[in-house]
Design a protein around this motif. Structure first.
Motif, PDB file in Angstrom:
ATOM      1  N   VAL A  32       0.837  -1.441  -0.001  1.00  0.00           N
ATOM      2  CA  VAL A  32       0.098  -0.205  -0.120  1.00  0.00           C
ATOM      3  C   VAL A  32       1.079   0.907   0.072  1.00  0.00           C
ATOM      4  O   VAL A  32       1.767   1.894   1.061  1.00  0.00           O
ATOM      5  CB  VAL A  32      -0.871  -0.115   0.838  1.00  0.00           C
ATOM      6  N   GLY A  33       1.136   1.912  -1.129  1.00  0.00           N
ATOM      7  CA  GLY A  33       1.676   2.934  -1.546  1.00  0.00           C
ATOM      8  C   GLY A  33       2.569   2.723  -2.202  1.00  0.00           C
ATOM      9  O   GLY A  33       3.426   1.892  -1.874  1.00  0.00           O
ATOM     10  N   GLY A  34       3.088   3.987  -2.646  1.00  0.00           N
ATOM     11  CA  GLY A  34       4.241   3.867  -4.010  1.00  0.00           C
ATOM     12  C   GLY A  34       5.342   5.003  -3.812  1.00  0.00           C
ATOM     13  O   GLY A  34       5.891   5.147  -4.424  1.00  0.00           O
ATOM     14  N   GLY A  35       5.506   5.456  -2.381  1.00  0.00           N
ATOM     15  CA  GLY A  35       6.148   6.503  -2.036  1.00  0.00           C
ATOM     16  C   GLY A  35       7.814   5.980  -1.548  1.00  0.00           C
ATOM     17  O   GLY A  35       8.447   4.605  -2.518  1.00  0.00           O
ATOM     18  N   PHE A  36       8.829   6.260  -1.265  1.00  0.00           N
ATOM     19  CA  PHE A  36      10.516   6.159  -1.242  1.00  0.00           C
ATOM     20  C   PHE A  36       9.885   4.037  -0.797  1.00  0.00           C
ATOM     21  O   PHE A  36      10.807   3.565  -0.977  1.00  0.00           O
ATOM     22  CB  PHE A  36      10.213   7.380  -0.365  1.00  0.00           C
ATOM     23  N   ALA A  37       9.173   4.666   0.843  1.00  0.00           N
ATOM     24  CA  ALA A  37       8.850   3.194   1.325  1.00  0.00           C
ATOM     25  C   ALA A  37       8.142   1.776   0.476  1.00  0.00           C
ATOM     26  O   ALA A  37       8.558   0.581   0.550  1.00  0.00           O
ATOM     27  CB  ALA A  37       7.814   3.337   2.557  1.00  0.00           C
ATOM     28  N   GLY A  38       6.960   2.040  -0.345  1.00  0.00           N
ATOM     29  CA  GLY A  38       6.153   1.580  -1.331  1.00  0.00           C
ATOM     30  C   GLY A  38       7.269   1.283  -2.778  1.00  0.00           C
ATOM     31  O   GLY A  38       7.586  -0.337  -2.640  1.00  0.00           O
ATOM     32  N   PHE A  39       8.011   2.031  -3.130  1.00  0.00           N
ATOM     33  CA  PHE A  39       8.927   1.823  -3.772  1.00  0.00           C
ATOM     34  C   PHE A  39       9.608   1.053  -3.758  1.00  0.00           C
ATOM     35  O   PHE A  39       9.678  -0.452  -4.626  1.00  0.00           O
ATOM     36  CB  PHE A  39       8.994   3.191  -4.826  1.00  0.00           C
ATOM     37  N   GLU A  40      10.407   1.453  -3.177  1.00  0.00           N
ATOM     38  CA  GLU A  40      11.752   0.368  -3.140  1.00  0.00           C
ATOM     39  C   GLU A  40      11.393  -0.908  -1.910  1.00  0.00           C
ATOM     40  O   GLU A  40      11.669  -1.867  -2.320  1.00  0.00           O
ATOM     41  CB  GLU A  40      12.689   0.818  -1.364  1.00  0.00           C
ATOM     42  N   THR A  41       9.541  -1.042  -1.811  1.00  0.00           N
ATOM     43  CA  THR A  41       9.597  -2.124  -0.650  1.00  0.00           C
ATOM     44  C   THR A  41       9.736  -3.574  -2.399  1.00  0.00           C
ATOM     45  O   THR A  41       9.902  -4.367  -2.094  1.00  0.00           O
ATOM     46  CB  THR A  41       8.614  -2.551  -0.020  1.00  0.00           C
ATOM     47  N   LEU A  63       0.941  -8.549   3.469  1.00  0.00           N
ATOM     48  CA  LEU A  63       1.284  -6.785   3.273  1.00  0.00           C
ATOM     49  C   LEU A  63       1.537  -6.003   4.033  1.00  0.00           C
ATOM     50  O   LEU A  63       2.564  -5.912   4.927  1.00  0.00           O
ATOM     51  CB  LEU A  63      -0.740  -6.855   4.077  1.00  0.00           C
ATOM     52  N   VAL A  64       2.148  -5.061   3.146  1.00  0.00           N
ATOM     53  CA  VAL A  64       3.175  -3.867   3.918  1.00  0.00           C
ATOM     54  C   VAL A  64       2.688  -2.594   3.017  1.00  0.00           C
ATOM     55  O   VAL A  64       2.240  -2.022   2.651  1.00  0.00           O
ATOM     56  CB  VAL A  64       4.392  -4.431   2.444  1.00  0.00           C
ATOM     57  N   LEU A  65       2.135  -2.186   4.382  1.00  0.00           N
ATOM     58  CA  LEU A  65       1.754  -0.774   4.849  1.00  0.00           C
ATOM     59  C   LEU A  65       2.420   0.580   4.485  1.00  0.00           C
ATOM     60  O   LEU A  65       3.626   0.191   5.428  1.00  0.00           O
ATOM     61  CB  LEU A  65       1.334  -0.960   6.247  1.00  0.00           C
ATOM     62  N   ALA A  66       2.945   1.107   3.770  1.00  0.00           N
ATOM     63  CA  ALA A  66       3.965   2.221   3.343  1.00  0.00           C
ATOM     64  C   ALA A  66       3.148   3.404   2.538  1.00  0.00           C
ATOM     65  O   ALA A  66       3.818   3.817   1.780  1.00  0.00           O
ATOM     66  CB  ALA A  66       4.853   1.484   2.614  1.00  0.00           C
ATOM     67  N   ALA A  67       1.973   4.200   3.174  1.00  0.00           N
ATOM     68  CA  ALA A  67       1.179   4.571   2.537  1.00  0.00           C
ATOM     69  C   ALA A  67       1.669   6.160   2.800  1.00  0.00           C
ATOM     70  O   ALA A  67       1.606   6.789   1.775  1.00  0.00           O
ATOM     71  CB  ALA A  67      -0.154   4.651   3.127  1.00  0.00           C
ATOM     72  N   GLY A  68       3.115   6.252   3.581  1.00  0.00           N
ATOM     73  CA  GLY A  68       3.029   7.244   3.181  1.00  0.00           C
ATOM     74  C   GLY A  68       2.869   8.648   4.349  1.00  0.00           C
ATOM     75  O   GLY A  68       2.044   8.142   5.201  1.00  0.00           O
ATOM     76  N   SER A  69       3.084   9.707   4.167  1.00  0.00           N
ATOM     77  CA  SER A  69       2.147  11.033   4.998  1.00  0.00           C
ATOM     78  C   SER A  69       1.938  11.740   4.146  1.00  0.00           C
ATOM     79  O   SER A  69       0.859  11.793   2.705  1.00  0.00           O
ATOM     80  CB  SER A  69       3.024  11.998   5.697  1.00  0.00           C
ATOM     81  N   VAL A  70       0.633  12.330   4.690  1.00  0.00           N
ATOM     82  CA  VAL A  70      -0.193  14.050   4.156  1.00  0.00           C
ATOM     83  C   VAL A  70      -0.018  15.317   4.869  1.00  0.00           C
ATOM     84  O   VAL A  70       1.087  15.529   6.188  1.00  0.00           O
ATOM     85  CB  VAL A  70      -1.686  13.239   4.338  1.00  0.00           C
TER      86      VAL A  70
END
Length: 441
Positions: A9-18, A107-114
């Motif tokens: 969940v999330g394609g930012g820095f954490a999700g992309f690298e995961t 499941l990997v939660l890496a939705a980042g921030s707002v």
């Protein structure tokens, strides 16, 4: 047997690298389907967003195609709003408003921030956010429009208000926006002879005692000096008490007429964390050093949504930075594969390698490997770091920097601010205006 499905969940820095780490670590024998759920089809390189707003680089430079960069990963466009831990499923809404459900084995939660909003009257209605490409382009258009409208009016009070820009938040983003701002507005104003003697004000506000409080005092002082040399009014210990369409009232009691309020106060974890119903720390999911959510070995969390124990500083959690998010994502990918294949999970331990802050022009502040640098040497380190850290578009970004140095930046509006709706029937004589938010001219 169906392949094991990993939902990120999330394609930012954490999700992309995961996703990238998992792609690289798996073997042909590992029957794994990787699904990445993200609102956009690109990875956003956030650190260069201020340069997009200041027209230094093209917005496409900070966006990297997820399908192109992650071949073999299934992209599901949408925003996750429900997570069923017992049923091992997530529900997301796609860009057209339709709901979809995805089952998962991991499941990997890496939705980042707002953006973090404070209960200050008028902020939600009149401030500009700064977390994505649309916001950066909107701000770019807005700044250009204010200078052009200032040049077209004979009302001196209105002209002064339109030539006043207020940035709230002296962290990384706010400092970079305030540093880039004067260079940008000076270049635009130079195209309008009527503004030759007009003062263009930039104010940077924060309740903190100094600029960039996260950095050591020496680097903070370097950034402060650069800002003041460019004419930025740095007001520490002060902030906005109320915002209106015509200006802001400050905590100090001063009233600043302006049409431009940029909100860079900080961030908070994505609200999807709240829907999980698990223990949090300051809004971030509590996880083990392996990034596993306690009590749920099939769920991992990393990046801004996770309170990851900092093994280099016992008792503390890692900061919400891109540096940690990227490295945690790499570990998350490896640990997901390890959990599926019965291998031992690794623990997250990372010493900060330093920080870089681009101050526009030839100025920057950096402390690579804890060595404080300022001026042009810091600029070289900063741009070199970004080129290495970006997962794509490196050559194009470097070319944009070169063009900005040689021929300067472009200063045209893209029609994103209070533009009339484009009708299908181009012969329509009257086109209604669609007010944007904030409603300003």
């Amino acid at each position: 047997m169906a392949p094991k499905r990993v939902v990120i969940v999330g394609g930012g820095f954490a999700g992309f690298e995961t996703a990238r780490s998992l792609l690289r670590a798996r073997t042909p024998e590992d029957d794994i389907e990787i699904v990445l759920v993200n609102p956009t089809d690109y990875f956003l390189y956030l650190p260069l967003l201020p340069e997009v707003a200041a027209a230094v680089i093209d917005p496409r430079r900070v966006t990297v195609s997820l399908p192109a960069a992650l071949p073999g990963v299934r992209l599901a466009l949408g925003s996750v709003h429900t997570i069923d831990l017992d049923g091992r499923a997530v529900t997301f809404t796609d860009p057209e408003g339709r709901d979809h459900e995805l089952g998962y084995d991991r499941l990997v939660l890496a939705a980042g921030s707002v953006n973090k909003l404070l209960p200050i009257p008028g902020i939600a209605e009149h401030a500009h956010g700064f977390r994505g490409v649309p916001e950066a382009l909107y701000l770019r258009d807005h700044i250009i429009r204010q200078i052009e409208l200032a040049a077209s009016t004979d009302d001196l009070a209105e002209r002064e208000a339109r030539c006043t820009f207020v940035v709230v938040g002296a962290g990384y983003t706010g400092t970079e926006v305030a540093a880039q701002g004067p260079l940008f507005t000076t270049a635009i104003a130079a195209l309008h002879p009527v503004l030759r003697d007009q003062k263009i004000r930039w104010l940077l506000l924060d309740i903190a005692p100094r600029v960039l409080p996260e950095l050591n005092p020496r680097l903070s002082k370097t950034a402060d000096k650069v800002l003041r040399a460019r004419g930025v009014e740095v007001r520490m210990g002060d902030t906005v008490e109320e915002a209106t369409a015509d200006g802001v009232k400050l905590k100090s009691g001063d009233v600043v007429p302006t049409r431009s309020l940029v909100w860079c106060v900080g961030v908070r974890p994505d609200p999807v964390v709240e829907s999980v119903g698990l223990p949090t720390q300051k809004g971030r999911l509590i996880v083990e050093s392996t990034l596993v959510v306690p009590g749920h070995p099939e769920v991992f969390a990393c990046g801004d949504v996770a309170a990851v124990p900092d093994l280099t500083r016992p008792g503390e959690c890692t900061a919400m930075t891109a540096q940690h998010a990227s490295r945690q994502g790499k570990l998350a990918g490896r640990n997901v594969l390890a959990s599926l294949t019965g291998r031992k999970l690794g623990r997250y331990k990372h010493h900060d390698l330093g920080f870089v802050v681009d101050l526009g022009g030839k100025q920057a502040a950096a402390n690579p490997l804890k060595i404080p640098l300022g001026g042009f040497p810091a600029k070289v380190v900063t741009r070199g770091y970004h080129l290495v850290a970006m997962p794509g578009n490196r050559v194009r970004t470097a070319v944009d920097w070169l063009l900005d140095t040689v021929i300067g930046r472009q200063s045209v509006q893209l029609g994103l601010v209070r533009a009339p709706q484009v009708p299908l029937d181009t012969d329509t004589p009257e086109v209604p205006h669609l007010p944007d938010r904030p409603v300003r001219q």
